[in-house]
Design a protein around this motif. Structure first.
Motif, short mmCIF file in Angstrom:
data_model
loop_
_atom_site.label_atom_id
_atom_site.label_comp_id
_atom_site.label_asym_id
_atom_site.label_seq_id
_atom_site.Cartn_x
_atom_site.Cartn_y
_atom_site.Cartn_z
N THR A 1 27.14 57.62 58.33
CA THR A 1 25.69 57.54 58.22
C THR A 1 25.04 57.77 59.57
O THR A 1 25.41 57.13 60.56
N LEU B 1 16.12 62.40 58.55
CA LEU B 1 16.80 62.05 57.30
C LEU B 1 15.94 62.34 56.08
O LEU B 1 16.43 62.83 55.06
N VAL C 1 20.72 67.59 56.28
CA VAL C 1 19.38 67.01 56.24
C VAL C 1 18.45 67.93 55.46
O VAL C 1 18.61 69.14 55.45
#
Length: 537
Positions: A90, A342, A448
């Motif tokens: 992450t 993100l 992304v």
């Protein structure tokens, strides 16, 4: 400290038994892979001792040996991919101990009170969630994704904390919320559970590798093994969570119930802030530099409007959790930039076409610019449809074109379709020229936006947004109006310092019914001159 924590909690034995079930899937796959080799050894031994003389045993032995070699070769390649493939990590903002010594002390105190290993590091994510993440995989070290203590073999997981929690929650509330998360380091350190998790992460990474040219065959067995251990892996994680919750029962349990209410409130405010406030700025090539500070304003406004939340503002006199950071402004800026990456797919670094904006400058640099950019696009679409320009880019031109006494709104449909096409071309052009043009085929931290905020808008919604922008720009140019920011609703029109929230239904009457009269009455009330040209971008 016990180092791994005992496993007497209610969920830990269940988690360990499920971990063993996952490992049995691995053992069976390994046994299946070596079975032809074992058969080949038996046949060769029998041939050498003379027990299988004569036909057809020479041919059978040769065929089995060839199959065994091929299976071992394929199995070896597959096992190497599972072991070496890099599991997804992450994207987070690293938080070294020097940047938050008080926060590290709080977390270590929690770990000591619950007799579990302390997390090896802390990182922040621009979301309303917290979890533990293992970053000890060798592939992460090779790729430079992780380094330091958290990347050492056998290191405890990294504690990932949602950055909005640090700004909205008080210190005691944050401690209560983090207690069950930190308690998860105990079960996570158990060898069987750690081994099972590593196997599942390796299979997941192997599925991703199977999408690369020449390696498509790897994805099939990886997906099959994942399906075989999927239920046991899910139950293992539930058992780990149950064990962590049991261990954290004695730490601020009463306060945790209240703190969980703050988690829900923070999520609601964060979602509104991203979709209504941050997203318009991102679309303009600007990123709000202090989203976490903004969520406090958004939640305070929500508390003021919502009677269910009105008592929550009394907490604001207590010490906020962001005081645990040495330089909260710098951390907020880094988390805000990551949020833009993100949720919108923005560049990883600021630049001339991707610059930060402070909240004080938001109305002029984002709201006003947004309105005028959309007004420009609206008039360009009218030009493309050969609508007479008149004295210039006026609101009268828009009203005249969309007015439809019959109510069929064919003109509106044509204009909406044109706007949708123009906007799609602009977005494709911006994506092709951006630094992240290849992100669509990327993976993990490079894929992304990972979490797009909104689905594509319909043509009718786009038309309503553009007409609203044109009206607001005209009001700013010819009446006592100004762009403003509402923490929950985003860009708003201020007239004499007060928000006007009655524009939307009048715009919808024009766009959906072709009736301009409600909007003309509204313009006359404010003193807006629709015949006056509007300043465009």
């Amino acid at each position: 400290m016990s180092g791994t924590g005992s496993i007497v909690e209610g969920g830990a034995p269940s988690a360990r038994s499920r971990a063993l079930a996952v490992l049995r899937v691995r053992s069976r796959a390994l046994a299946l892979g070596v079975l032809p080799a074992a058969l080949a050894v038996v046949l060769v031994s029998a041939r050498m001792t003379g027990r299988l003389a004569g036909d057809p045993w020479p041919a059978v032995t040769l065929a089995v040996c060839v199959v065994a070699v091929l299976v071992l070769l394929v199995g070896g390649v597959f096992a190497a991919v599972v072991l070496r493939a890099s599991p997804a990590v992450t994207p987070t903002v690293p938080l070294p101990e020097s940047a938050a010594p008080d926060l590290y002390r709080l977390v270590r105190d929690l770990a000591a009170r619950m007799d579990v290993p302390a997390p090896s590091a802390i990182a922040l994510t621009p979301d309303c969630d917290s979890w533990l993440e293992d970053r000890t995989h060798a592939a992460h070290r090779r790729a430079g994704i992780s380094g330091g203590r958290e990347a050492e073999p056998g290191a405890a997981p990294v504690l990932v904390i949602g950055s909005p929690f640090l700004w909205w929650m008080r210190v005691a509330e944050l401690r209560a919320v983090l207690a069950p998360v930190v308690a998860g380091t105990g079960p996570s350190a158990h060898p069987d559970i750690a081994d099972a998790r590593g196997f599942v992460r390796g299979l997941d990474a192997a599925v991703d590798v199977g999408g690369r040219p020449g390696l498509g065959w790897i994805g099939r067995p990886a997906r099959l093994l994942l399906r075989l251990c999927q239920e046991d892996a899910a139950e293992m994680e539930r058992g780990v969570a149950a064990a962590a919750s049991d261990r954290a029962q004695g730490v601020d349990y009463g306060l945790r119930i209240v703190a969980q209410e703050q988690v829900g409130l923070a999520y609601a405010g964060w979602d509104r802030l991203l979709t209504r406030v941050a997203l318009p700025a991102w679309r303009m090539g600007r990123w709000p530099a202090h989203l976490d500070a903004g969520v406090v304003s958004a939640l305070t406004e929500l508390s003021r409007r919502d009677r269910l939340a009105e008592n929550f503002t009394s907490r604001l006199g207590e010490r906020p959790a962001c005081d645990l950071l040495e330089r909260p402004g710098v951390i907020d800026e880094a988390a805000s930039l990551l949020a833009a990456r993100l949720f919108h797919g923005g560049p990883a670094e600021a630049g001339p076409d991707w610059s930060p904006v402070d909240w004080a400058a938001y109305p002029e640099e984002v709201v006003d610019r947004k309105w005028r950019a959309e007004a420009t696009r609206l008039h360009e679409a009218l030009d493309a449809l050969a609508v007479p320009a008149g004295p210039g880019p006026t609101l009268d031109r828009v009203l005249g074109y969309l007015t439809d006494a019959a109510g069929e709104c064919a003109a509106g449909e044509a204009l909406a379709s044109r706007l949708s096409g123009d906007l799609a071309r602009e977005e494709r052009s911006a994506g092709a020229g951006g630094a992240d043009a290849g992100a669509a085929v990327a993976r993990g931290a490079d894929a992304v936006p990972l979490f797009p905020l909104q689905p594509p808008r319909s043509g009718r919604d786009l038309l309503a947004d553009h007409v609203t922008a044109m009206v607001c720009a005209a009001a700013v140019d010819s009446a006592d109006a100004a762009p403003g920011l509402d923490w929950l609703d985003g860009p708003v029109l201020l007239v004499a310092g007060e928000r006007r929230a009655d524009l939307a239904p009048r715009v919808l009457s024009l766009v959906e019914d072709g009736d301009p009269e409600p909007l003309r009455d509204w313009l006359a009330e404010l003193g807006v001159r629709p015949e006056k040209p509007v300043r465009l971008v």
